[in-house]
Enzyme design. Structure first.
Site, mmCIF file in Angstrom:
data_model
loop_
_atom_site.group_PDB
_atom_site.id
_atom_site.type_symbol
_atom_site.label_atom_id
_atom_site.label_comp_id
_atom_site.label_asym_id
_atom_site.label_seq_id
_atom_site.Cartn_x
_atom_site.Cartn_y
_atom_site.Cartn_z
ATOM 1 N N GLN A 1 0.804 -1.087 -0.047
ATOM 2 C CA GLN A 1 -0.145 -0.021 0.139
ATOM 3 C C GLN A 1 0.849 1.424 0.077
ATOM 4 O O GLN A 1 0.222 2.093 -0.326
ATOM 5 C CB GLN A 1 -0.926 -0.113 1.286
ATOM 6 N N HIS B 1 -7.801 -9.571 5.795
ATOM 7 C CA HIS B 1 -7.700 -8.342 4.751
ATOM 8 C C HIS B 1 -6.519 -8.061 4.272
ATOM 9 O O HIS B 1 -6.040 -7.804 3.259
ATOM 10 C CB HIS B 1 -8.510 -7.104 5.511
ATOM 11 N N GLU B 2 -5.424 -8.032 5.341
ATOM 12 C CA GLU B 2 -4.185 -7.417 5.018
ATOM 13 C C GLU B 2 -3.285 -8.485 4.104
ATOM 14 O O GLU B 2 -2.546 -8.209 3.261
ATOM 15 C CB GLU B 2 -3.430 -7.014 6.345
ATOM 16 N N CYS C 1 -10.665 0.304 3.960
ATOM 17 C CA CYS C 1 -9.378 -0.017 3.368
ATOM 18 C C CYS C 1 -8.755 1.526 2.930
ATOM 19 O O CYS C 1 -9.475 2.361 2.445
ATOM 20 C CB CYS C 1 -9.233 -0.641 2.062
HETATM 21 O O1 K1U Z 1 -6.133 -0.193 4.108
HETATM 22 C C1 K1U Z 1 -6.025 -1.219 5.285
HETATM 23 O O2 K1U Z 1 -5.713 -2.432 4.754
HETATM 24 C C2 K1U Z 1 -6.289 -0.670 6.443
HETATM 25 C C3 K1U Z 1 -7.828 -1.093 7.011
HETATM 26 C C4 K1U Z 1 -7.749 -2.279 7.765
HETATM 27 C C5 K1U Z 1 -8.936 -2.868 7.985
HETATM 28 C C6 K1U Z 1 -10.151 -2.233 8.716
HETATM 29 C C7 K1U Z 1 -11.398 -2.994 8.846
HETATM 30 C C8 K1U Z 1 -11.311 -4.195 8.541
HETATM 31 C C9 K1U Z 1 -10.100 -5.029 8.007
HETATM 32 C C10 K1U Z 1 -9.260 -4.210 7.794
HETATM 33 C C11 K1U Z 1 -8.008 0.027 7.942
HETATM 34 O O3 K1U Z 1 -7.584 0.368 8.871
HETATM 35 S S1 K1U Z 1 -9.364 1.087 7.322
HETATM 36 C C12 K1U Z 1 -9.616 2.508 8.861
HETATM 37 C C13 K1U Z 1 -10.228 1.738 9.907
HETATM 38 O O4 K1U Z 1 -10.547 0.504 10.029
HETATM 39 C C14 K1U Z 1 -9.919 2.506 11.257
HETATM 40 C C15 K1U Z 1 -9.374 3.834 11.236
HETATM 41 C C16 K1U Z 1 -9.607 4.512 12.347
HETATM 42 C C17 K1U Z 1 -10.056 3.877 13.685
HETATM 43 C C18 K1U Z 1 -10.562 2.727 13.615
HETATM 44 C C19 K1U Z 1 -10.727 2.187 12.293
HETATM 45 ZN ZN ZN Z 2 -6.845 -2.649 2.924
#
Ligand code: K1U
Ligand code: ZN
Length: 173
Positions: free
Chosen positions: A51, A136-137, A94
């Site tokens: 990313q 997800h990652e 994401c």
């Molecule tokens: O882009 C990414 O892979 C990061 C993604 C991870 C994720 C979130 C939710 C479910 C699965 C994987 C994020 O972090 S999105 C932003 C987010 O979830 C968040 C941001 C601030 C506070 C709490 C959550």
């Molecule tokens: Zn993501």
């Protein structure tokens, strides 16, 4: 440490399959430090190296809630060894598909193997949000985004929305 720009859809680098890491050394730890700082700044709860334009099999994560001490986690060459059949839904986001949130069903428990920040091998079960986030990652490492689980219509709409938002923000600078 540095905050690095996060790639967004439809950047073709996000579709690349990330390469395994040879060794956990100071150069790799510097990348993981940058990733963590970038993730905290975004803010997010996880980030894969691809990313930020580095297609190597490295992930950072912090699932601490607001007010709790930070709990950074680092995953080098992570593998899923086992999954349970039961699934759980979660409304995922994401950082590479900003402002889009959609429900995805994934196995609720997965057994993982990975190397940590010091290169030590770890095997453990992940469940709940940890299981959702690591899956997800790890999808990012295969060039898969959560929007790939949606209908073609929803996916196209999501990508168009991100493109439009980016065009709008570049017009205002
Ligand atoms: O882009 C990414 O892979 C990061 C993604 C991870 C994720 C979130 C939710 C479910 C699965 C994987 C994020 O972090 S999105 C932003 C987010 O979830 C968040 C941001 C601030 C506070 C709490 C959550
Ligand atoms: Zn993501």
């Amino acid at each position: 440490m540095a905050i690095r720009p996060i790639l967004t859809v439809p950047d073709p680098i996000l579709k690349q399959v990330s390469k395994p890491v040879d060794k956990v050394d100071d150069q790799l730890r510097a990348l993981m430090d940058d990733m963590l700082e970038t993730m905290y700044d975004a803010p997010g709860i996880g980030l894969a190296a691809v990313q930020i334009g580095e297609p190597v099999r490295v992930i950072v994560m912090d699932l601490a809630r607001e007010g709790e001490d930070p709990q950074p986690r680092y995953f080098v060459n992570p593998e899923i060894l086992e999954t349970v059949e039961d699934t759980q839904p979660y409304e995922e986001g994401c950082l590479s598909v900003p402002e889009i949130y959609e429900t995805v069903e994934r196995p609720e428990r997965v057994r993982l193997r990975y190397l940590d920040y010091d290169g030590k091998a770890v095997e453990e079960w992940a469940e709940g949000l940890y299981a959702t986030c690591i899956q997800h990652e790890m999808d990012h490492l295969e060039g898969v985004l959560f929007i790939d689980y949606l209908s073609r219509l929803k996916r196209t709409r999501a990508v168009d929305k991100v493109k439009k938002a980016r065009r709008r923000s570049s017009e205002t600078v």
